[in-house]
Motif scaffolding. Structure first.
Motif, PDB file in Angstrom:
ATOM      1  N   ASP A  67       0.692  -1.167  -0.043  1.00 30.77           N
ATOM      2  CA  ASP A  67      -0.010  -0.048  -0.046  1.00 30.77           C
ATOM      3  C   ASP A  67       0.836   1.197  -0.101  1.00 30.77           C
ATOM      4  N   ASP A 122      -2.089   3.482  -3.795  1.00 32.73           N
ATOM      5  CA  ASP A 122      -2.272   2.423  -4.615  1.00 32.73           C
ATOM      6  C   ASP A 122      -2.166   1.106  -4.011  1.00 32.73           C
ATOM      7  N   ASN A 129      -1.399  -2.801  -4.192  1.00 31.86           N
ATOM      8  CA  ASN A 129      -1.020  -4.202  -5.090  1.00 31.86           C
ATOM      9  C   ASN A 129      -0.981  -5.353  -4.070  1.00 31.86           C
ATOM     10  N   CYS A 130      -1.321  -6.376  -4.612  1.00 30.47           N
ATOM     11  CA  CYS A 130      -1.698  -7.610  -4.003  1.00 30.47           C
ATOM     12  C   CYS A 130      -1.454  -8.544  -5.126  1.00 30.47           C
ATOM     13  N   TYR A 131      -0.445  -9.606  -4.544  1.00 26.49           N
ATOM     14  CA  TYR A 131      -0.062 -10.593  -5.250  1.00 26.49           C
ATOM     15  C   TYR A 131      -0.223 -12.072  -4.542  1.00 26.49           C
ATOM     16  N   TYR A 149      -2.684 -11.109  -9.475  1.00 21.67           N
ATOM     17  CA  TYR A 149      -2.338  -9.886  -9.327  1.00 21.67           C
ATOM     18  C   TYR A 149      -3.570  -9.309  -9.137  1.00 21.67           C
ATOM     19  N   THR A 165      -5.123  -5.039  -7.997  1.00 29.52           N
ATOM     20  CA  THR A 165      -4.950  -3.567  -7.850  1.00 29.52           C
ATOM     21  C   THR A 165      -5.753  -2.685  -7.848  1.00 29.52           C
ATOM     22  N   ASP A 166      -5.885  -1.859  -6.936  1.00 30.51           N
ATOM     23  CA  ASP A 166      -6.876  -0.830  -6.641  1.00 30.51           C
ATOM     24  C   ASP A 166      -6.304   0.220  -6.001  1.00 30.51           C
ATOM     25  N   ASN A 167      -7.359   1.468  -5.962  1.00 31.07           N
ATOM     26  CA  ASN A 167      -6.582   2.676  -5.354  1.00 31.07           C
ATOM     27  C   ASN A 167      -7.773   3.248  -4.432  1.00 31.07           C
TER      28      ASN A 167
END
Length: 281
Positions: A217, A228, A230-232, A245, A247-249
């Motif tokens: 984050d 932003d 980002n998760c993996y 993957y 991703t969001d914001n």
């Protein structure tokens, strides 16, 4: 002008030369080469010292030359044997490390390639929180002797509580069947990358041979209130590797998104379904 006679031999060099060879003198004229009978026999390679300790052969004639050649050949054959032994010893030491270095592929077990990865897995949990945008997902696959690749990319949106604007998120899913190399070293290197980028990493149990969830984050550079996420989710099972993957914001105090634990649960649940759909346990 008469050519001066060759210089007398130095003390201790009045007899035959090295290993019984006759002393060699420069030619009488600049363009005159020594006779063929005066060319030395086989000797050490250029740049290497002469072998010490060899007694001179008796006499300075033909028999002495043959004895010198034999001695020299024997010495350098012995040196060559030593060098060959050293090279073989080095190879014996290196080859086991090459064999056990993990360069050979692991079994892909029961996994197989499908044409539409997202359709195979259904993405049930994601569909409960988002609506996939029209014309998505984009799904592709390829097959080759070295590796099969399956990929799915989707753009999703949902209306966030307390916000007038929809919240958009994306997922990028990829599964690979490695047939030519061992995928374990590169899988480990990917985890090191996330560690160096200061991601929060937690192991995931009962999913493939090894799996972990990486969460990041970060505020954007232009406005610190915008973040932003980002998760993996990374999984390896034998020669199969899988990556999801998401991703969001969001903007602090205004727009919100799914919290980390909720995203983690959704990604793991949908990934289990996907892996089962391509032949996993």
């Amino acid at each position: 002008m008469a050519t001066p006679p060759p210089p007398p031999p130095l003390p201790g060099q009045s007899g035959p030369g090295f290993a019984g060879f006759p002393q060699q003198h420069p030619p009488q004229h600049p363009q005159q080469f020594p006779p063929a009978t005066a060319v030395p026999g086989f000797g050490p390679p250029p740049g290497l010292p002469a072998s010490p300790g060899l007694p001179p052969a008796p006499g300075g004639g033909g028999p002495g030359r043959r004895a010198g050649n034999l001695r020299r050949n024997a010495v350098w054959a012995f040196v060559g044997a030593l060098l060959a032994s050293a090279g073989w010893a080095g190879a014996v030491a290196v080859v086991p490390r090459m064999v056990t270095s993990g360069s050979f592929p692991q079994s892909v077990r029961g996994y197989h390639t499908v044409d539409k990865l997202c359709d195979a897995g259904k993405l049930t949990k994601f569909n409960q929180n988002y609506r996939i945008v029209d014309n998505y997902p984009l799904q592709h696959s390829s097959r080759s002797d070295s590796m099969d690749i399956m990929r799915c990319y989707a753009l999703m949106k949902r209306t966030v509580s307390g916000s007038d604007s929809p919240d958009y998120a994306t997922i990028d899913m990829r599964a690979e069947l490695h047939k030519a190399v061992d995928a374990a070293p590169e899988f480990a290197a990917t985890r090191i990358f996330f560690e160096q980028q200061k991601y929060e990493i937690t192991d995931v149990r009962n999913l493939g041979q090894e799996a972990y969830f990486a969460y990041g984050d970060e505020p954007t550079s232009s406005d610190k209130t915008f973040h932003d996420i980002n998760c993996y989710l990374e999984v390896r099972d034998g020669g199969m590797t899988y990556s999801l993957y998401w991703t969001d914001n969001y903007q602090t105090g205004k727009d919100y998104t799914l919290d980390r634990d909720t995203v983690r649960q959704i990604m793991i649940a949908d990934s289990r379904d996907v892996l089962k759909a391509i032949g996993g346990p």
